[in-house]
Design an enzyme around this catalytic site. Structure first.
Site, PDB file in Angstrom:
ATOM      1  CB  ALA A  78     -42.418 -47.569  28.326  1.00 12.91           C
ATOM      2  N   GLY A 106     -42.191 -40.384  35.463  1.00 16.46           N
ATOM      3  CA  GLY A 106     -41.134 -39.544  34.692  1.00 16.46           C
ATOM      4  C   GLY A 106     -40.520 -40.394  33.861  1.00 16.46           C
ATOM      5  N   GLY A 107     -40.306 -39.720  32.547  1.00 20.79           N
ATOM      6  CA  GLY A 107     -39.558 -40.465  31.356  1.00 20.79           C
ATOM      7  C   GLY A 107     -40.455 -41.817  31.126  1.00 20.79           C
ATOM      8  CG  ASP A 108     -38.333 -45.352  30.661  1.00 24.90           C
ATOM      9  OD1 ASP A 108     -38.007 -45.083  31.777  1.00 24.90           O
ATOM     10  OD2 ASP A 108     -37.495 -46.108  29.836  1.00 24.90           O
ATOM     11  CD  GLU A 109     -38.944 -46.163  36.449  1.00 25.86           C
ATOM     12  OE1 GLU A 109     -37.957 -47.131  36.383  1.00 25.86           O
ATOM     13  OE2 GLU A 109     -39.078 -45.191  37.509  1.00 25.86           O
TER      14      GLU A 109
END
Length: 223
Positions: A75, A116-119
């Site tokens: 993202a 995780g995070g934006d993945e």
């Protein structure tokens, strides 16, 4: 009370007494399983994590290797959204992408996960001739506007794809993930066009301190 009816009644009482702890144990087991299942899912998107994705990828590879595609989606611009509109808006963006990915993957016999995070990662079954069309349609789906407290969010997502049939048969789930991750980075950096498929080189690119060369990223352990 005659002896025989009394004996039967006593037997029923003993049976009921024995069944009660068993029923409690079964209920406790179901509750624990549900709690463990919930704990293994990302609370923001409801998606499972990397371990479950790797397991499903391996299972699909054994049964349908010719159709198996692994995608990594990033993202883009999450930090900018967090900085300008607040972390609640960023959470909405991530949740929206996650929900859309999950529904898309499920409709195609696959599974989406938050790495995780934006993945995000996806393992899905697609006809090889439909890969480009499907990935292009997914990109358009994820780019649809989302609403956050009356504000319009415009998701921008980079997608990398690894097709199991394009890699050696010994390439496991971690290699497919690495190939898709590297393909995503090449698309995101502008080096390759959207719809780019990972090559063997992408899947076997060495990591630097456990991370994809060129960008801090999630460690994808080797199979």
């Amino acid at each position: 009370m005659p002896a025989e009816p009394a004996l039967r009644q006593r037997s029923r009482i003993l049976a009921l007494a024995a069944a009660v702890p068993l029923a409690v144990a079964v209920a406790d087991d179901v509750r624990v399983r549900r709690q463990l299942h919930a704990a293994r899912r990302d609370p923001l998107t409801g998606l499972p994590g990397r371990d479950i994705l790797a397991s499903r990828t391996a299972s699909l590879a054994r049964a349908h290797r010719g159709l198996l595609h692994v995608l990594v989606a990033d993202a883009d611009g999450l930090k900018a959204v967090n900085d300008t509109l607040g972390h609640a808006a960023g959470d909405t963006l991530i949740a929206t992408v996650g929900h859309r990915l999950g529904a898309w993957a499920k409709a195609r016999g696959g599974l989406a996960a938050r790495l995780g995070g934006d993945e995000f990662g996806v393992a899905v079954l697609l006809e090889p001739t439909a890969t480009l069309r499907e990935v292009t349609a997914l990109h358009q789906l994820l780019a649809q506007p989302a609403d956050h407290a009356g504000q319009t969010l415009n998701p921008a997502v980079s997608i990398g794809t690894a097709r199991a049939a394009d890699l050696p048969d010994v390439a496991g789930a971690s290699r497919l993930l690495r190939g898709a991750d590297m393909a995503m980075y090449r698309v995101k950096s502008g080096e390759k066009p959207p719809g780019y498929l990972a090559t063997r080189h992408d899947a076997y690119t060495p990591t630097v301190h456990g991370r994809r060369p060129g960008r801090p990223g999630t460690h994808l352990a080797l199979a």
